[in-house]
Enzyme design. Structure first.
Site, PDB file in Angstrom:
ATOM      1  N   ARG A 171     -63.346  20.920  -2.932  1.00  0.00           N
ATOM      2  CA  ARG A 171     -64.321  19.933  -2.454  1.00  0.00           C
ATOM      3  C   ARG A 171     -64.974  19.179  -3.611  1.00  0.00           C
ATOM      4  O   ARG A 171     -65.128  17.961  -3.561  1.00  0.00           O
ATOM      5  CB  ARG A 171     -65.419  20.630  -1.669  1.00  0.00           C
ATOM      6  CG  ARG A 171     -64.945  21.444  -0.489  1.00  0.00           C
ATOM      7  CD  ARG A 171     -66.134  22.240   0.013  1.00  0.00           C
ATOM      8  NE  ARG A 171     -65.838  23.115   1.120  1.00  0.00           N
ATOM      9  CZ  ARG A 171     -65.422  24.368   0.995  1.00  0.00           C
ATOM     10  NH1 ARG A 171     -65.224  24.902  -0.194  1.00  0.00           N
ATOM     11  NH2 ARG A 171     -65.196  25.108   2.057  1.00  0.00           N
ATOM     12  N   ALA A 252     -67.369  24.482 -13.989  1.00  0.00           N
ATOM     13  CA  ALA A 252     -66.901  25.562 -13.114  1.00  0.00           C
ATOM     14  C   ALA A 252     -67.535  26.893 -13.527  1.00  0.00           C
ATOM     15  O   ALA A 252     -68.622  27.238 -13.060  1.00  0.00           O
ATOM     16  CB  ALA A 252     -65.389  25.618 -13.141  1.00  0.00           C
ATOM     17  N   ARG A 253     -66.885  27.604 -14.418  1.00  0.00           N
ATOM     18  CA  ARG A 253     -67.434  28.842 -14.968  1.00  0.00           C
ATOM     19  C   ARG A 253     -67.016  28.936 -16.440  1.00  0.00           C
ATOM     20  O   ARG A 253     -65.926  28.493 -16.816  1.00  0.00           O
ATOM     21  CB  ARG A 253     -66.893  30.079 -14.228  1.00  0.00           C
ATOM     22  CG  ARG A 253     -67.508  30.313 -12.855  1.00  0.00           C
ATOM     23  CD  ARG A 253     -68.979  30.706 -12.941  1.00  0.00           C
ATOM     24  NE  ARG A 253     -69.559  30.989 -11.641  1.00  0.00           N
ATOM     25  CZ  ARG A 253     -70.221  30.108 -10.891  1.00  0.00           C
ATOM     26  NH1 ARG A 253     -70.380  28.858 -11.309  1.00  0.00           N
ATOM     27  NH2 ARG A 253     -70.727  30.471  -9.727  1.00  0.00           N
ATOM     28  N   GLU A 282     -73.391  33.422 -20.578  1.00  0.00           N
ATOM     29  CA  GLU A 282     -74.694  32.869 -20.174  1.00  0.00           C
ATOM     30  C   GLU A 282     -75.761  33.944 -20.080  1.00  0.00           C
ATOM     31  O   GLU A 282     -75.477  35.022 -19.556  1.00  0.00           O
ATOM     32  CB  GLU A 282     -74.584  32.228 -18.768  1.00  0.00           C
ATOM     33  CG  GLU A 282     -73.912  30.912 -18.739  1.00  0.00           C
ATOM     34  CD  GLU A 282     -73.769  30.340 -17.319  1.00  0.00           C
ATOM     35  OE1 GLU A 282     -72.787  29.623 -17.114  1.00  0.00           O
ATOM     36  OE2 GLU A 282     -74.603  30.614 -16.444  1.00  0.00           O
ATOM     37  N   HIS A 300     -76.372  25.220 -16.987  1.00  0.00           N
ATOM     38  CA  HIS A 300     -75.856  25.551 -15.647  1.00  0.00           C
ATOM     39  C   HIS A 300     -76.732  24.929 -14.541  1.00  0.00           C
ATOM     40  O   HIS A 300     -77.304  25.651 -13.715  1.00  0.00           O
ATOM     41  CB  HIS A 300     -75.760  27.081 -15.466  1.00  0.00           C
ATOM     42  CG  HIS A 300     -74.766  27.480 -14.411  1.00  0.00           C
ATOM     43  ND1 HIS A 300     -74.055  28.662 -14.455  1.00  0.00           N
ATOM     44  CD2 HIS A 300     -74.376  26.845 -13.267  1.00  0.00           C
ATOM     45  CE1 HIS A 300     -73.278  28.741 -13.383  1.00  0.00           C
ATOM     46  NE2 HIS A 300     -73.450  27.655 -12.651  1.00  0.00           N
ATOM     47  N   ILE A 301     -76.793  23.604 -14.561  1.00  0.00           N
ATOM     48  CA  ILE A 301     -77.670  22.919 -13.601  1.00  0.00           C
ATOM     49  C   ILE A 301     -76.912  21.923 -12.715  1.00  0.00           C
ATOM     50  O   ILE A 301     -77.529  21.066 -12.089  1.00  0.00           O
ATOM     51  CB  ILE A 301     -78.825  22.168 -14.319  1.00  0.00           C
ATOM     52  CG1 ILE A 301     -78.277  21.187 -15.374  1.00  0.00           C
ATOM     53  CG2 ILE A 301     -79.810  23.142 -14.944  1.00  0.00           C
ATOM     54  CD1 ILE A 301     -79.307  20.178 -15.846  1.00  0.00           C
TER      55      ILE A 301
HETATM   56  C1  DGY Z   1     -72.422  27.712  -7.863  1.00  0.00           C
HETATM   57  O1  DGY Z   1     -72.930  27.458  -6.754  1.00  0.00           O
HETATM   58  O2  DGY Z   1     -71.435  28.407  -7.974  1.00  0.00           O
HETATM   59  C2  DGY Z   1     -73.062  27.097  -9.044  1.00  0.00           C
HETATM   60  O3  DGY Z   1     -72.459  27.470 -10.211  1.00  0.00           O
HETATM   61  C3  DGY Z   1     -74.527  27.348  -9.073  1.00  0.00           C
HETATM   62  O4  DGY Z   1     -75.069  26.442  -8.234  1.00  0.00           O
END
Ligand code: DGY
Length: 353
Positions: A171, A252-253, A282, A300-301
């Site tokens: 998405r 993403a991560r 993190e 991470h915002i």
């Molecule tokens: C998520 O939702 O996975 C984001 O990284 C934090 O909002």
């Protein structure tokens, strides 16, 4: 009914109320909806809960509302016999061991969709900031280094009419592709599975293999879920396949990118610029990244607009109520990670208010 039996009845119904743990302060006005159905144990402040603290918090509860800061796996649930539902406030759920939860019949939920557009906005903003050196320029100005308009100073790369590479066309990836069409970008993507032709058509996106994506993207954006299979998928070898003029954006991560290899590529000029909103350790950030100018770093915002964060908490609360068998959607949490099966539904077994 005598006063004594009324009291006994009230005491019994109070005792039967399921109990839930809320791991972080979220939005009180939204979280307070839980009080209608459950006794709520609310963490009083933002804190890092270690394994022992999470296990202790879960020991006596039927459900938990948690964030990506709380890792919940086999060890954390081992001494939580009553636990039936874990509602994650976040779309990513690599903090949950879904297999371990599933094998105990614990329903796990996340918060997809409500953050898609906000996160795509931010991904686009980061990509643009990296390409046009926005944060670097601001540091330059604030640092008193700007001595006058400079024709060749801080030149960046264009987004418009460039080639966008999207790794992970879910998405949020599709949200980024949608924005790219306004910039006349050519959109390439790689995904676990190819999208149906009509979806590709809607986003004017072409499927390519991973190596082609790396080689052709002027701007590569990572929007894929983190898993053992995607750990360090962008490593030194992958970075070496990218154009030296390219940018890399990760919303993403952290574990998806080998940060040491990225620092090396940026430092040596092997890659033009990067933007990271997520980090492997993190909240620690690799000092080699902090030392570089050609990288935009945010904490991470990506989903962090006020209305979206409120929507995430609303959905997580709805999920928890329903997964514990309460409220109008009892037994049917809106967004379970693994579909809730008939009969195997922990919510219905609960028979909560
Ligand atoms: C998520 O939702 O996975 C984001 O990284 C934090 O909002």
């Amino acid at each position: 009914m005598s006063a004594t039996s009324r009291h006994a009845l009230r005491a019994a119904s109070v005792a039967e109320r399921p109990r839930v743990w809320v791991s972080q302060p979220l939005f009180d006005d939204i979280v307070s909806r839980l009080h209608a159905y459950f006794d709520v144990v609310q963490a009083p402040d933002v804190r890092e809960h270690d394994e022992a603290a999470i296990a202790a918090a879960l020991r006596e509860v039927d459900g938990a509302l948690v964030t990506l800061n709380e890792r919940i796996g086999e060890r954390e649930i081992a001494s939580a016999p009553k636990l039936r539902a874990v509602a994650n406030v976040g779309v990513g759920y690599d903090n949950l061991d879904v297999g371990a939860l599933q094998s105990r019949g614990i329903v796990a939920t996340n918060t997809p969709d409500v953050l898609t557009e906000t996160t795509a906005d931010f991904g686009f903003a980061l990509m643009m900031a990296a390409a046009r050196r926005i944060t670097e320029s601001e540091r330059h100005l604030r640092g008193g280094k700007w001595t006058g308009w400079n024709f060749k100073g801080l030149l960046g790369a264009d987004l418009h009419r460039s080639t966008l590479g999207i790794l992970g066309m879910g998405r949020i990836g599709q949200g980024i592709a949608k924005r790219a069409s306004g910039f006349d970008m050519q959109v390439l993507y790689h995904n676990r599975s190819r999208l149906p032709a009509d979806v590709e058509g809607a986003y004017k996106a072409s499927y390519v293999d991973f190596d082609t994506l790396l080689a052709r993207a002027d701007h590569l954006v990572l929007v894929l879920p983190y898993s053992p299979q995607t750990h360090h998928i962008v490593d030194a070898a992958a970075l070496a396949k990218m154009k030296p003029t390219a940018t890399l954006t990760n919303i993403a991560r952290g574990g998806i990118v080998d940060e040491a290899a990225l620092a090396e590529a940026l430092g040596s000029g092997r890659l033009a610029a990067a933007a990271l909103d997520v980090f492997e350790g993190e909240p620690a950030v690799d000092p080699r990244l902090l030392a570089l100018d050609n990288i935009v770093l945010t904490p991470h915002i990506a989903s962090g607009s006020l209305s979206t964060r409120r929507a995430m908490v609303t959905l997580a609360v709805d999920n928890l109520i329903a997964a514990l068998g309460a409220g109008p959607d009892a037994g049917r949490p809106p967004t379970p990670i693994v579909p809730v099966t008939q009969g195997g539904d922990a919510g219905k077994r609960a028979g909560a208010a």
